[in-house]
Design a protein around this motif. Structure first.
Motif: not given
Length: 68
Positions: A8-12, A20-23, A40-42, A45-46
């Motif tokens: 789970s990344l976060s952009a700010w 920005a959750p991903g796997r 990407t995961l639910p 943003p993309e």
């Protein structure tokens, strides 16, 4: 042994934070190539997948590629 990993990344920007959750869905571990792909995961943003690959060539040069 490799296993899929959730991240789970976060952009700010200033005070706005976007999760920005991903796997990680694939890992490349070859003699002259290393890399990974993630999806990407639910809540991201993309929607989609992206791959990053480093490759060392016979002449010693290294290239980096990104595919999305």
């Amino acid at each position: 042994m490799w296993r899929p990993t959730r991240s789970s990344l976060s952009a700010w920007h200033r005070t706005v934070v976007v999760p920005a959750p991903g796997r990680v869905v694939h890992v490349v571990e070859e003699e002259h190539r290393r890399g990974f792909a993630y999806g990407t995961l639910p809540g991201h943003p993309e929607c989609g997948e992206e791959a990053f690959l480093l490759e060392r060539h016979a002449d010693g040069t290294v290239t980096c590629s990104r595919t999305s």
